[in-house]
Design a protein around this motif. Structure first.
Motif, mmCIF file in Angstrom:
data_model
loop_
_atom_site.group_PDB
_atom_site.id
_atom_site.type_symbol
_atom_site.label_atom_id
_atom_site.label_comp_id
_atom_site.label_asym_id
_atom_site.label_seq_id
_atom_site.Cartn_x
_atom_site.Cartn_y
_atom_site.Cartn_z
ATOM 1 N N GLU A 149 0.778 -1.114 -0.092
ATOM 2 C CA GLU A 149 -0.012 0.094 0.083
ATOM 3 C C GLU A 149 0.867 1.220 0.037
ATOM 4 O OE1 GLU A 149 -3.577 1.882 2.450
ATOM 5 O OE2 GLU A 149 -2.287 0.466 3.452
ATOM 6 N N LEU B 15 -5.600 1.602 -3.711
ATOM 7 C CA LEU B 15 -5.857 0.414 -3.452
ATOM 8 C C LEU B 15 -5.381 0.574 -1.767
ATOM 9 C CD1 LEU B 15 -4.014 -1.681 -6.465
ATOM 10 C CD2 LEU B 15 -6.387 -1.426 -5.685
ATOM 11 N N TYR C 112 -5.237 -5.459 -1.296
ATOM 12 C CA TYR C 112 -4.150 -6.086 -1.426
ATOM 13 C C TYR C 112 -4.276 -7.828 -0.744
ATOM 14 C CZ TYR C 112 -1.428 -2.770 -3.749
ATOM 15 O OH TYR C 112 -1.094 -1.725 -4.649
#
Length: 85
Positions: A33, A57, A62
């Motif tokens: 991240e 994101l 993730y």
């Protein structure tokens, strides 16, 4: 037999890498991240935009993608084992 070896090798690699991110071992999802945020900031600065970075994101996404990759790796391993039998 070569198809089985390819499936086993690829499946194990995907299962380990996906599991590493899915379980957030040593903060891997959080570091992905931060890495994505840093890259987005560099792209924005290259364009001349000095505003705040848009987060696209998150670490949770993730981890979800890591889970999906790990499951696909397990399916490939099982396919390779069935190919051997």
């Amino acid at each position: 037999m070569s198809t089985a070896l390819v499936l086993l090798t690829l499946g194990l690699a995907c299962a380990v890498a996906g599991g590493w991110v899915a379980l957030n071992v040593r903060g891997s999802a959080a570091s992905l991240e931060r890495w994505a945020d840093g890259n987005a900031q560099l792209r924005m600065h290259a364009r001349g935009d000095l505003g705040p970075v848009e987060r696209r994101l998150s670490a949770r996404l993730y981890r979800a993608l890591g889970t999906l990759i790990a499951l696909c790796g397990c399916v490939c391993v099982l396919g390779g084992l069935l190919e051997l039998a």
